[in-house]
Write an enzyme that holds these catalytic residues in place. Sequence first.
Site, PDB file in Angstrom:
ATOM      1  CB  SER A 119      36.070  17.766  -6.327  1.00  9.49           C
ATOM      2  OG  SER A 119      34.921  18.543  -6.622  1.00  9.49           O
ATOM      3  CB  ALA A 120      36.787  18.041 -12.158  1.00 14.05           C
ATOM      4  CB  SER A 121      34.178  22.289 -13.484  1.00 19.65           C
ATOM      5  OG  SER A 121      34.595  21.679 -14.686  1.00 19.65           O
ATOM      6  CB  ILE A 122      32.086  17.940 -15.401  1.00 24.10           C
ATOM      7  CG1 ILE A 122      32.026  19.102 -16.400  1.00 24.10           C
ATOM      8  CG2 ILE A 122      31.139  16.831 -15.824  1.00 24.10           C
ATOM      9  CD1 ILE A 122      32.434  18.731 -17.796  1.00 24.10           C
ATOM     10  CB  VAL A 125      36.401  10.674  -8.499  1.00 27.45           C
ATOM     11  CG1 VAL A 125      36.790   9.199  -8.427  1.00 27.45           C
ATOM     12  CG2 VAL A 125      36.263  11.118  -9.952  1.00 27.45           C
ATOM     13  CG  ASP A 276      43.081  14.565 -20.768  1.00 25.65           C
ATOM     14  OD1 ASP A 276      43.974  15.403 -20.984  1.00 25.65           O
ATOM     15  OD2 ASP A 276      42.287  14.657 -19.813  1.00 25.65           O
TER      16      ASP A 276
END
Length: 437
Positions: A119-122, A125, A276
């Site tokens: 879980s990221a800011s955007i 998954v 990345d």
Amino acid sequence: MLKPTLLKKSFNVIQRVGKTATVAGLTGLKVAKGEKMDAYLLKDTFEQLGTTYIKIGQFIASTPSLFPREYVEVFQACLDQTTPLPYSYIEDILNNELAKKGKTLEDIFISIDKTPLASASIAQVHSAVLKNGDHVVLKVQKPNVDTIIETDLGLLYGATKIMDTLAPSLKFASISPIIDEIRLRMSAETDFLQEAKNIDDFQDFLQKTNNQKVVAPKVYHDLSTQKVLVMERLFGVSMIDDVAMRQYCKSPSEVMVDTLNTWFASLTMCESFHADLHAGNLMLLTDGRIGFIDFGIVGKLEPKAWQACVMMMDSFSREDYDSMAHYMIEMGMTDKQNLVNKAVLSADLQRVMKKILAKDSLFIGKTIDKLDTTKLKDHSDEINQMMLEIFEVGKRHGIHFPRDFTLLTKQVLYFDRFMKVLAPELNMFQDKQITIV
């Protein structure tokens, strides 16, 4: 009369502005009552404001050369995964997006794991299984992220003025480049159809070059939208753990060579390059192939930038700061080449980089058998520090770096870290096994 979607967006904008004003107001009230506007209060404010400001927090945590040490240390918490949203929010997004394609969750999935893989800011998954038995991952954009980002970036100029007032110790940091970088990254990261195109481009490159050693996840285009990306799930181990890798390959060093040769070839043969590939986005699969994942951040190559990157990083790897200064000047990254004092630039580079290398205790002076790979993680903070120190030296001499040059150099530094673990005997720029042009 406003259309429902426009009306909803307008409402979301008003709601976002209201939340921003409320959070900023509460912070201001705390300061007015005597609470110190320190790093902890600023971090708490950013976390309450969410997505865009968490990205700024991540930038602060990753750039110790620009921000006070106390801010860098406190904002380290922003580098961790964000608190996951309840699955009900994710399910709503999935239902709404699939409805656009005339599908329902019941039509497509046998199961969806309600516990996220990440879980990221955007985005968040989740793993899932399709009706045909395929194991997939669902990258789902969090609710109203696009509106939040658009609104936040519009308000950010005013917010920086408030920061200058409440946190004067941050005034020396150049805010506008930070905002610009965040804007570019977020625009790329919130368009999952573009990410799908990036993956397709890379897979076309693998097919044209008959490369069977590297793979990117298959995209299920009929199920993907701008806010939901459905991809094949790849199973494997991280390429910072050479012990685990030996279960699926004979030589981690050979795997690293294949990785580098594939990426270097993609620089000139793909429309974009993966920018990345840190430890979380590169893995050795259980079938022995190398998996490139998460194509949200890519760059587009300018030959001049690539040549400059090769020459500069080769010089850096040999700690030849005279040559490093020479290529920074000669490769056209300044309009006033004749006015740059190469000797002074070289001395500045040597002073700064020696200081950084001296602090890099995880790798410097250690051989592969002495490395504790369980302690290795994504070193984006250290790499950002290296990059920013180089850029700061360059700026003092009138040298400016294009964004894609930044991405190229940063990725090469990521690979340098991988090589110290997997192939310490190889030189990225001089070994005959590695083809860089």
